[in-house]
Design a protein around this motif. Structure first.
Motif, PDB file in Angstrom:
ATOM      1  N   ASN A 143      -4.227  88.914 -34.547  1.00 26.59           N
ATOM      2  CA  ASN A 143      -4.516  87.986 -35.825  1.00 26.59           C
ATOM      3  C   ASN A 143      -3.785  86.670 -35.541  1.00 26.59           C
ATOM      4  O   ASN A 143      -3.226  86.364 -34.451  1.00 26.59           O
ATOM      5  N   SER A 144      -4.129  85.691 -36.540  1.00 22.11           N
ATOM      6  CA  SER A 144      -3.873  84.291 -36.302  1.00 22.11           C
ATOM      7  C   SER A 144      -2.234  84.136 -36.415  1.00 22.11           C
ATOM      8  O   SER A 144      -1.920  83.014 -35.633  1.00 22.11           O
ATOM      9  N   ASP A 199      -9.408  82.863 -27.057  1.00 24.44           N
ATOM     10  CA  ASP A 199      -8.360  83.794 -27.833  1.00 24.44           C
ATOM     11  C   ASP A 199      -8.823  85.049 -28.155  1.00 24.44           C
ATOM     12  O   ASP A 199      -9.996  85.573 -27.987  1.00 24.44           O
ATOM     13  N   GLU A 232      -3.756  92.956 -34.515  1.00 23.61           N
ATOM     14  CA  GLU A 232      -4.591  93.066 -35.637  1.00 23.61           C
ATOM     15  C   GLU A 232      -4.674  94.772 -35.595  1.00 23.61           C
ATOM     16  O   GLU A 232      -5.942  95.003 -35.353  1.00 23.61           O
ATOM     17  N   SER A 282       0.674  88.403 -27.548  1.00 28.09           N
ATOM     18  CA  SER A 282       1.337  88.476 -28.938  1.00 28.09           C
ATOM     19  C   SER A 282       2.558  87.860 -28.909  1.00 28.09           C
ATOM     20  O   SER A 282       3.469  87.831 -27.841  1.00 28.09           O
ATOM     21  N   ILE A 331      -8.744  86.564 -31.102  1.00 26.78           N
ATOM     22  CA  ILE A 331      -8.689  86.568 -32.963  1.00 26.78           C
ATOM     23  C   ILE A 331     -10.113  86.400 -32.957  1.00 26.78           C
ATOM     24  O   ILE A 331     -10.907  85.460 -32.841  1.00 26.78           O
ATOM     25  N   TYR A 332     -10.716  87.555 -33.649  1.00 26.80           N
ATOM     26  CA  TYR A 332     -12.281  87.735 -33.635  1.00 26.80           C
ATOM     27  C   TYR A 332     -12.734  87.557 -35.150  1.00 26.80           C
ATOM     28  O   TYR A 332     -12.282  88.198 -35.994  1.00 26.80           O
TER      29      TYR A 332
END
Length: 184
Positions: free
Chosen positions: A72-73, A40, A78, A103, A42-43
Motif C-alpha cells: 500500500n502507499s 511500484d 496490502e 516494504s 501499489i495497484y
C-alpha cells in the motif's frame, strides 16, 4: 520455473498464449508472474481485477503456482488484497515476490505473511540489491519461518555464487536469471 515477460521491467505477467504454450511444451512445474505493469507494487482497483483474471486463467490451465506482491502507499503489505488473491488462487501455490524488499519492515511483513493460509514461499533479497547484500536479513527470515513458508533467496544469484550462498543460507530453493549460467 517462474515464467514472466519483460524481464527489463523485473518481470510482468506473460501473455496467455505464452502460458499455454509453456504449459504444453515444458514438463516441469510452472509458476506464473502476476504483475500487470512495471514500477511500484501499489495497484489500482482495475489492476487488481486484471491480476484476478490472470490468476483465474492460471487455475484453468493448471499451472503449479502464481507469483505476486502488493504494497500500500505507506510501504506496508496490502494484506486485504494479498489475502483475496491468495484465497482465490487456491489450490495453486502462492509465492510472494520481491515486493517485500520494498516494504518498510521485511521481518514484520513476513510475520504477517506467515499467518495467511495459502502462501507457500517468499522471494527476497533481504532488502538489498543482491542476496549477498541482504544476507543477514535473509538468514533472519529463514530462521523466523522454519518450515512454515519457504524463503527463496534471490538477487543476482548465479552459478558462480550459488554454492557460497547455499553454504551460508542452507535454503531449499534459490532464484536467479543466471542460476544455471548463461543460456544464450
Amino acid at each position: 520455473m517462474e515464467l514472466c515477460a519483460n524481464l527489463e521491467l523485473d518481470g510482468l505477467t506473460p501473455s496467455r498464449k505464452l502460458i499455454v504454450e509453456a504449459s504444453r511444451q515444458l514438463n516441469i512445474p510452472l509458476r506464473i508472474m502476476i504483475r500487470p505493469r512495471g514500477g511500484d507494487f501499489i495497484y489500482s482497483a482495475e489492476e487488481l481485477k486484471e491480476m484476478i483474471a490472470s490468476i483465474e486463467f492460471c487455475k484453468k490451465i493448471g499451472v503449479e503456482g502464481v507469483v505476486f506482491g502488493i504494497l500500500n502507499s505507506d510501504g506496508k503489505l496490502e494484506l486485504g488484497a494479498i489475502r483475496q488473491l491468495t484465497d482465490m488462487a487456491a489450490p495453486l501455490k502462492v509465492v510472494f515476490h520481491k515486493a517485500i524488499d520494498h516494504s518498510i519492515n521485511l521481518i514484520e511483513g513476513l510475520a504477517k505473511l506467515i499467518k495467511i493460509k495459502g502462501i507457500t514461499s517468499v522471494l527476497t533479497s533481504g532488502g538489498g540489491q543482491t542476496a549477498m547484500e541482504g544476507k543477514e536479513t535473509i538468514k533472519e527470515m529463514l530462521q523466523l519461518c522454519g518450515d512454515r513458508i519457504e524463503i527463496v533467496p534471490a538477487g543476482k544469484i548465479t552459478n558462480k555464487n550459488l554454492h557460497e550462498l547455499h553454504e551460508y543460507f542452507g535454503a531449499r530453493a534459490y532464484h536467479g536469471k543466471r542460476i544455471v549460467g548463461d543460456l544464450s
